[in-house]
Design an enzyme around this catalytic site. Structure first.
Site, mmCIF file in Angstrom:
data_model
loop_
_atom_site.group_PDB
_atom_site.id
_atom_site.type_symbol
_atom_site.label_atom_id
_atom_site.label_comp_id
_atom_site.label_asym_id
_atom_site.label_seq_id
_atom_site.Cartn_x
_atom_site.Cartn_y
_atom_site.Cartn_z
ATOM 1 N N SER A 73 0.798 -1.236 0.000
ATOM 2 C CA SER A 73 0.000 0.000 0.000
ATOM 3 C C SER A 73 0.827 1.280 0.000
ATOM 4 O O SER A 73 0.250 2.369 -0.037
ATOM 5 C CB SER A 73 -0.969 0.005 1.192
ATOM 6 O OG SER A 73 -2.057 -0.852 0.931
ATOM 7 N N LYS A 76 -0.078 3.706 -2.698
ATOM 8 C CA LYS A 76 -1.069 4.784 -2.589
ATOM 9 C C LYS A 76 -0.416 6.150 -2.395
ATOM 10 O O LYS A 76 -1.067 7.174 -2.601
ATOM 11 C CB LYS A 76 -2.039 4.480 -1.448
ATOM 12 C CG LYS A 76 -2.873 3.211 -1.687
ATOM 13 C CD LYS A 76 -3.840 2.957 -0.549
ATOM 14 C CE LYS A 76 -4.674 1.704 -0.804
ATOM 15 N NZ LYS A 76 -3.956 0.463 -0.491
ATOM 16 N N SER A 133 -6.356 3.025 4.226
ATOM 17 C CA SER A 133 -5.645 2.453 3.083
ATOM 18 C C SER A 133 -6.638 1.712 2.192
ATOM 19 O O SER A 133 -6.425 0.566 1.793
ATOM 20 C CB SER A 133 -4.525 1.512 3.535
ATOM 21 O OG SER A 133 -3.619 1.255 2.486
ATOM 22 N N LYS A 235 2.825 6.748 5.362
ATOM 23 C CA LYS A 235 1.985 5.649 4.887
ATOM 24 C C LYS A 235 2.512 4.297 5.330
ATOM 25 O O LYS A 235 3.716 4.073 5.401
ATOM 26 C CB LYS A 235 1.924 5.695 3.355
ATOM 27 C CG LYS A 235 0.889 4.767 2.734
ATOM 28 C CD LYS A 235 -0.523 5.266 2.957
ATOM 29 C CE LYS A 235 -1.569 4.239 2.535
ATOM 30 N NZ LYS A 235 -1.657 3.102 3.486
#
Length: 486
Positions: A73, A76, A133, A235
């Site tokens: 992720s 992202k 997420s 993140k």
């Protein structure tokens, strides 16, 4: 009697001492466990890590920084970079509807759970990515910006090259498993720094700890935000093949670093390793340098070409409100992407322990163009348990304004607190001069309590032309902005 009291007192003292010793032993054991966990994490064969001084570009620590890893992720981060770029260029607004296709809705958890045919706002999508997420929201944003997720992945890869991320390839917008989707710790550090430096007006979203979506309160997966001093994002990521990934930004005491941990064995091990890296290398970061960006703008001609999809005229429905690109009424099918960037990190001092993050310029052929067409907005998403079609019921949280202003407004940024938003307004007003002389500065809180973010806006413009002209003048003065309907 006195002896009895003395014995009781002695007994209580002994019990207190035992409890204290047990408490100290437990605390020591926890510290030792954290240390062992961090050391074990560094010995993990999947592990890769890097810490970069975000003021100088010098590498303070690295281990396997250029080994190919699955981003999970962390993908992202690039989806958000592309979203922020589209916002800054005026191709979309925070209120633009993001329709969910069958493909987007079918993405694996974690996700917001929006059904195909419904939509959310761009701002809800951003918040869904930085906290939950959400895989479905990432795909929907990619389809909105690229026309299809495959083409958006090409755009993401082109952007990665322009940013100097030479070993990164994207195949989807959310990071779900794909063996061709690879990156490195060094490339993710570049992206983390680029997000901070290129989009300070949006970067505050990464510090969001929770937000409301319908009746749900969605908490952030990033456990370091709010628990480690100075951490303001960025993140997390996980898949079985990738392991546990984390990119963290830290800004405190005049120092600024971005750290990356990839391939972690577990969430606690990954987080403990990042804590250890921050504690060890933040004190070694420079207090000098900046505000010059480490990443300079590259000519658009250096961006790889991405074919624009064919869009039927009937499928194009430009928004009737929101940010107004200069070419809004001249170009309906396609528009030039905002200039992309090339990493141009400062040269590090001659030292074995400090190396420039990037030593060579990145050159890629051709130009990149993307469709500016905005799909016809789908119905607003309403969680099933609400059973109501009111758009007001699906806003992420209450909206409060420090000053109410109608008509056209110019937004100059988003900040995690009202004071920072007011500082943005003051700075913009000092640079804007006469174009903002009669404008009314105000903030709009989006979220509840400590979880709110604040939009910094100027109101009081008579019409669209005045707002657009004011924004143009601000951009010439170096202030990012866009015009929209209040």
């Amino acid at each position: 009697m006195s002896r009895s009291v003395s014995i009781a007192s002695s007994s209580r003292s002994g019990n207190f001492l035992k409890r204290a010793l047990i408490g100290w032993a437990l605390a020591a054991a926890m510290i030792l466990a954290d240390s062992v966990s961090a050391e074990a994490e560094a010995a993990n064969p999947k592990y890769a890590g890097i810490v970069v001084d975000a003021k100088t570009g010098n590498i303070l620590y690295s281990e396997n920084p250029d080994r190919l890893q699955y981003p999970a992720s962390l993908t992202k981060m690039m989806t958000l970079y592309m979203t922020f770029e589209a916002l800054e260029a005026g191709r979309i607004s925070l209120d633009t509807r993001v329709p969910f296709s069958t493909h987007a809705s079918a993405q694996a958890p974690t996700k917001l759970g929006v059904k195909a045919g419904n939509s959310i706002s761009v701002e809800q999508g951003i918040l869904g990515l930085v906290t939950l997420s959400a895989n479905d929201a990432a795909t929907a944003l990619g389809e909105l910006l690229g026309g299809s997720e495959d083409r958006f992945a090409q755009m993401m890869t082109a952007k990665a090259r322009a940013l100097g991320m030479t070993r990164t390839t994207y195949r989807n917008a959310n990071g779900l498993p794909n063996t061709a989707q690879m990156t490195t710790a060094r490339d993710q550090a570049r992206l983390g720094i680029a997000l901070r430096q290129h989009f300070p007006q949006f970067y505050g979203y990464f510090s969001t700890r929770s937000f409301k979506f319908g009746k749900r309160v969605i908490n952030s997966h990033n456990r370091l935000v709010g628990s480690v001093r100075g951490v303001d994002g960025i993140k997390t990521g996980y898949t079985r093949a990738a392991g546990f990934n984390l990119v963290s930004s830290v800004q405190t005491d005049g120092r600024s670093i971005v750290g990356v941990v990839m391939g972690g064995a577990s969430t606690p091990a990954r987080d403990n390793q990042m804590r250890k890296l921050i504690a060890t290398y933040l004190p070694k970061a420079s207090t000098r340098g900046g505000p010059t960006n480490l990443i300079a703008q590259a000519p658009a001609s250096q961006v790889p070409a991405v074919a624009a999809p064919k869009v039927a005229a009937a499928d194009v429905d430009l928004p009737h409100s929101g940010p107004v690109p200069d070419t809004r009424y001249e170009v309906a099918a396609a528009a030039e992407v905002a200039p992309t960037s090339e990493v141009a990190y400062a040269e590090a001092p001659s030292s074995k322990s400090a190396n420039p993050l990037l030593s060579a310029r990145v050159v890629a052929p051709a130009t990149e163009k993307v469709a500016a067409a905005i799909p016809t907005p789908a119905p607003a998403y309403v969680p099933e348990e609400q059973g109501d079609t009111s758009v007001d019921d699906v806003t992420t949280a209450s909206t409060k304004q420090s000053t109410v202003a109608g008509g056209w407004v110019v937004q100059v940024g988003v900040s995690p607190n009202q004071k920072a938003a007011m500082d943005l307004l003051d700075a913009a007003k000092s640079k804007g001069g006469k174009v903002l002389r009669s404008a009314k500065p105000f903030t709009v809180a989006f979220g509840d309590g400590a979880n709110a973010v604040y939009r910094a806006r100027f109101g009081g413009f008579d019409d669209q032309r005045d707002a657009v002209n004011a924004c143009k003048a601000l951009k010439k003065a170096g202030v990012s902005c866009w015009a929209s309907m209040q």
